[in-house]
Enzyme design. Sequence first.
Site, PDB file in Angstrom:
ATOM      1  N   TYR A  16     108.734  53.639  98.383  1.00 22.06           N
ATOM      2  CA  TYR A  16     108.496  53.173  96.996  1.00 22.06           C
ATOM      3  C   TYR A  16     107.810  54.251  96.168  1.00 22.06           C
ATOM      4  CZ  TYR A  16     105.827  51.137  93.163  1.00 22.06           C
ATOM      5  OH  TYR A  16     105.242  50.919  91.935  1.00 22.06           O
TER       6      TYR A  16
ATOM      7  N   THR B 167     102.908  54.532  88.477  1.00 24.97           N
ATOM      8  CA  THR B 167     101.861  53.958  89.318  1.00 24.97           C
ATOM      9  C   THR B 167     100.896  55.023  89.815  1.00 24.97           C
ATOM     10  OG1 THR B 167     101.530  52.912  91.473  1.00 24.97           O
ATOM     11  CG2 THR B 167     103.541  54.153  91.220  1.00 24.97           C
ATOM     12  N   ASP B 168      99.679  54.603  90.145  1.00 26.71           N
ATOM     13  CA  ASP B 168      98.711  55.541  90.735  1.00 26.71           C
ATOM     14  C   ASP B 168      99.128  55.979  92.144  1.00 26.71           C
ATOM     15  OD1 ASP B 168      98.193  53.139  92.052  1.00 26.71           O
ATOM     16  OD2 ASP B 168      96.058  53.063  91.545  1.00 26.71           O
ATOM     17  N   GLU B 169     100.069  55.231  92.762  1.00 24.34           N
ATOM     18  CA  GLU B 169     100.456  55.556  94.142  1.00 24.34           C
ATOM     19  C   GLU B 169     101.141  56.906  94.275  1.00 24.34           C
ATOM     20  OE1 GLU B 169     102.385  52.635  96.444  1.00 24.34           O
ATOM     21  OE2 GLU B 169     101.270  50.992  95.544  1.00 24.34           O
TER      22      GLU B 169
ATOM     23  N   LYS C  58     108.972  56.529  92.832  1.00 22.36           N
ATOM     24  CA  LYS C  58     108.268  56.507  91.544  1.00 22.36           C
ATOM     25  C   LYS C  58     107.848  57.935  91.163  1.00 22.36           C
ATOM     26  CE  LYS C  58     107.346  53.532  89.221  1.00 22.36           C
ATOM     27  NZ  LYS C  58     108.110  52.831  88.138  1.00 22.36           N
TER      28      LYS C  58
HETATM   29  P1  NAD Z   1     108.382  43.446  89.602  1.00 20.51           P
HETATM   30  O1  NAD Z   1     109.020  43.710  90.909  1.00 20.51           O
HETATM   31  O2  NAD Z   1     107.574  42.203  89.426  1.00 20.51           O
HETATM   32  O3  NAD Z   1     109.468  43.441  88.447  1.00 20.51           O
HETATM   33  C1  NAD Z   1     110.508  44.374  88.384  1.00 20.51           C
HETATM   34  C2  NAD Z   1     111.541  43.854  87.386  1.00 20.51           C
HETATM   35  O4  NAD Z   1     112.574  44.844  87.288  1.00 20.51           O
HETATM   36  C3  NAD Z   1     112.217  42.553  87.825  1.00 20.51           C
HETATM   37  O5  NAD Z   1     112.317  41.667  86.737  1.00 20.51           O
HETATM   38  C4  NAD Z   1     113.607  43.013  88.283  1.00 20.51           C
HETATM   39  O6  NAD Z   1     114.606  42.009  88.119  1.00 20.51           O
HETATM   40  C5  NAD Z   1     113.837  44.203  87.374  1.00 20.51           C
HETATM   41  N1  NAD Z   1     114.801  45.167  87.941  1.00 20.51           N
HETATM   42  C6  NAD Z   1     114.799  45.688  89.201  1.00 20.51           C
HETATM   43  N2  NAD Z   1     115.841  46.527  89.356  1.00 20.51           N
HETATM   44  C7  NAD Z   1     116.488  46.559  88.158  1.00 20.51           C
HETATM   45  C8  NAD Z   1     117.629  47.247  87.684  1.00 20.51           C
HETATM   46  N3  NAD Z   1     118.334  48.083  88.473  1.00 20.51           N
HETATM   47  N4  NAD Z   1     118.020  47.054  86.389  1.00 20.51           N
HETATM   48  C9  NAD Z   1     117.327  46.206  85.585  1.00 20.51           C
HETATM   49  N5  NAD Z   1     116.260  45.505  85.989  1.00 20.51           N
HETATM   50  C10 NAD Z   1     115.837  45.692  87.269  1.00 20.51           C
HETATM   51  O7  NAD Z   1     107.502  44.735  89.291  1.00 20.51           O
HETATM   52  P2  NAD Z   1     106.096  44.872  88.559  1.00 20.51           P
HETATM   53  O8  NAD Z   1     105.020  44.688  89.549  1.00 20.51           O
HETATM   54  O9  NAD Z   1     106.125  44.059  87.326  1.00 20.51           O
HETATM   55  O10 NAD Z   1     106.133  46.420  88.190  1.00 20.51           O
HETATM   56  C11 NAD Z   1     106.730  46.847  86.962  1.00 20.51           C
HETATM   57  C12 NAD Z   1     106.570  48.342  86.824  1.00 20.51           C
HETATM   58  O11 NAD Z   1     105.180  48.668  86.843  1.00 20.51           O
HETATM   59  C13 NAD Z   1     107.202  49.146  87.952  1.00 20.51           C
HETATM   60  O12 NAD Z   1     107.770  50.296  87.403  1.00 20.51           O
HETATM   61  C14 NAD Z   1     106.033  49.497  88.863  1.00 20.51           C
HETATM   62  O13 NAD Z   1     106.276  50.691  89.549  1.00 20.51           O
HETATM   63  C15 NAD Z   1     104.923  49.655  87.854  1.00 20.51           C
HETATM   64  N6  NAD Z   1     103.557  49.396  88.329  1.00 20.51           N
HETATM   65  C16 NAD Z   1     103.263  48.239  88.972  1.00 20.51           C
HETATM   66  C17 NAD Z   1     101.945  47.977  89.338  1.00 20.51           C
HETATM   67  C18 NAD Z   1     101.553  46.688  90.021  1.00 20.51           C
HETATM   68  O14 NAD Z   1     100.384  46.518  90.376  1.00 20.51           O
HETATM   69  N7  NAD Z   1     102.446  45.738  90.222  1.00 20.51           N
HETATM   70  C19 NAD Z   1     100.949  48.921  89.055  1.00 20.51           C
HETATM   71  C20 NAD Z   1     101.305  50.118  88.407  1.00 20.51           C
HETATM   72  C21 NAD Z   1     102.612  50.330  88.029  1.00 20.51           C
HETATM   73  O1  DAU Z   2      98.668  50.785  92.841  1.00 17.28           O
HETATM   74  C1  DAU Z   2      99.726  50.284  92.092  1.00 17.28           C
HETATM   75  C2  DAU Z   2     100.707  49.581  93.007  1.00 17.28           C
HETATM   76  O2  DAU Z   2     100.100  48.337  93.355  1.00 17.28           O
HETATM   77  C3  DAU Z   2     102.068  49.363  92.358  1.00 17.28           C
HETATM   78  O3  DAU Z   2     102.672  50.610  92.173  1.00 17.28           O
HETATM   79  C4  DAU Z   2     102.963  48.492  93.248  1.00 17.28           C
HETATM   80  O4  DAU Z   2     104.162  48.189  92.560  1.00 17.28           O
HETATM   81  C5  DAU Z   2     102.233  47.209  93.548  1.00 17.28           C
HETATM   82  O5  DAU Z   2     103.007  46.417  94.434  1.00 17.28           O
HETATM   83  C6  DAU Z   2     100.882  47.519  94.178  1.00 17.28           C
HETATM   84  O6  DAU Z   2     101.053  48.148  95.471  1.00 17.28           O
HETATM   85  P1  DAU Z   2     100.150  47.729  96.744  1.00 17.28           P
HETATM   86  O7  DAU Z   2     100.909  48.077  97.948  1.00 17.28           O
HETATM   87  O8  DAU Z   2      98.771  48.223  96.585  1.00 17.28           O
HETATM   88  O9  DAU Z   2     100.106  46.123  96.480  1.00 17.28           O
HETATM   89  P2  DAU Z   2     100.282  44.861  97.447  1.00 17.28           P
HETATM   90  O10 DAU Z   2     100.031  43.664  96.589  1.00 17.28           O
HETATM   91  O11 DAU Z   2     101.524  44.895  98.223  1.00 17.28           O
HETATM   92  O12 DAU Z   2      99.064  45.046  98.453  1.00 17.28           O
HETATM   93  C7  DAU Z   2      97.729  45.223  98.006  1.00 17.28           C
HETATM   94  C8  DAU Z   2      96.864  45.496  99.224  1.00 17.28           C
HETATM   95  O13 DAU Z   2      96.798  44.318 100.035  1.00 17.28           O
HETATM   96  C9  DAU Z   2      97.420  46.583 100.135  1.00 17.28           C
HETATM   97  O14 DAU Z   2      96.330  47.306 100.679  1.00 17.28           O
HETATM   98  C10 DAU Z   2      98.139  45.813 101.242  1.00 17.28           C
HETATM   99  C11 DAU Z   2      97.312  44.563 101.357  1.00 17.28           C
HETATM  100  N1  DAU Z   2      98.014  43.319 101.755  1.00 17.28           N
HETATM  101  C12 DAU Z   2      99.167  43.000 101.138  1.00 17.28           C
HETATM  102  C13 DAU Z   2      99.808  41.827 101.445  1.00 17.28           C
HETATM  103  C14 DAU Z   2     101.111  41.444 100.749  1.00 17.28           C
HETATM  104  C15 DAU Z   2      97.421  42.474 102.699  1.00 17.28           C
HETATM  105  O15 DAU Z   2      96.347  42.754 103.266  1.00 17.28           O
HETATM  106  N2  DAU Z   2      98.057  41.301 102.992  1.00 17.28           N
HETATM  107  C16 DAU Z   2      99.231  40.933 102.390  1.00 17.28           C
HETATM  108  O16 DAU Z   2      99.734  39.835 102.700  1.00 17.28           O
END
Ligand code: NAD
Ligand code: DAU
Length: 332
Positions: free
Chosen positions: A148, A121-123, A152
Amino acid sequence: MQRLLVTGGAGFIGSNFVHHVIENTDAHVTVLDKLTYAGNRASLEGLPSDRLRFVEGDIADAELVDGLFADVDSVVHYAAESHNDNSLHDPRPFLDTNIIGTYTLLEAARRHDRRFHHISTDEVYGDLELDDPERFTEQTPYNPSSPYSSTKAGSDLLVRAWVRSFGVRATISNCSNNYGPYQHVEKFIPRQITNVIRGIRPKLYGAGQNVRDWIHADDHSSAVLTILDKGEIGETYLIGADGEKDNKSVVELILTEMGQPADAYDHVTDRAGHDLRYAIDSTKLRTELGWTPAFGDFESGLASTIAWYRDNEAWWASSKDATESFYASKGQ
Ligand code: NAD
Ligand code: DAU
């Protein structure tokens, strides 16, 4: 024909990737997923059973992982605890899955000499000022803020060490915020869409100034396939689609698209340590590997995502009440 192992393939981005691979390649996919609260088998419904095998299990289970690595050519590692708010409440599962789980997979990749792509992730880079002229690049120093993002960051460093010390054939990608179908309702965009569908006012943390750099999950998938195909071993690639928007604007867009007044939302307690702005410079991926995103326009991608949540209430309904109770207990 490629045999791919996809960890976390029942989660949001992992399931989008599995759909993308089945639709765009002839690869055979094995999904390893623990089905935590964030995993949903329904996200893989309708995919052909002769191309997809589902294994329920933990990436930290070394014996299970070892057997699965024996049968594949490449591994794409999505499984993680992924939600910042949960990591502030209970960090432990983040250490178990993001650190120990990744370590377990790397050891198997080393034993079996398998191509490994790590999804990050970019975080890991921390946050930017609103007026910072520089975006994140592959050279930006790591500076994670939350439990988190620190786990990562730790997992990325493990991958780098396993490449250098043991010759594991790995690449890493760090992507910005994804949106699209199959995202859990705990996350910002689906939470607000499903709130409006349920007649609940959207909830904005703090003043809503925070900026996220949005990319459609399908564009993330095409970028990962490109890296798997053409990426150089040991390299990191940043994935982004130039989609910066502040949270207030996103809530207003959702409300307007759903036929509500743009100001029909509540300000709620801010997230502790809330990162201000993320922004990705994906020049390296675009110029060296020739990738470009297909979803140029956030507004139309958001409209199709809203339509998906309207049409698929059965997919998210069972998680909604528990998610909102959790947020309510935190004043959010
Ligand atoms: P998510 O929470 O929707 O999905 C995670 C999945 O991993 C789930 O299906 C869960 O059951 C599975 N899981 C969790 N722990 C596990 C374990 N111990 N063994 C096997 N499976 C397990 O997450 P997401 O948003 O789809 O993110 C997926 C990946 O992408 C992560 O690595 C996250 O850091 C990365 N990522 C997410 C975002 C975003 O915007 N959501 C952006 C950049 C990177
Ligand atoms: O940047 C990549 C990341 O993006 C991934 O690594 C994470 O897995 C993914 O969850 C996401 O992280 P954020 O914390 O940015 O996403 P989230 O959807 O939780 O929140 C997005 C923005 O919105 C953040 O600034 C918090 C804000 N927010 C979130 C929620 C749930 C609100 O204002 N209200 C809300 O109810």
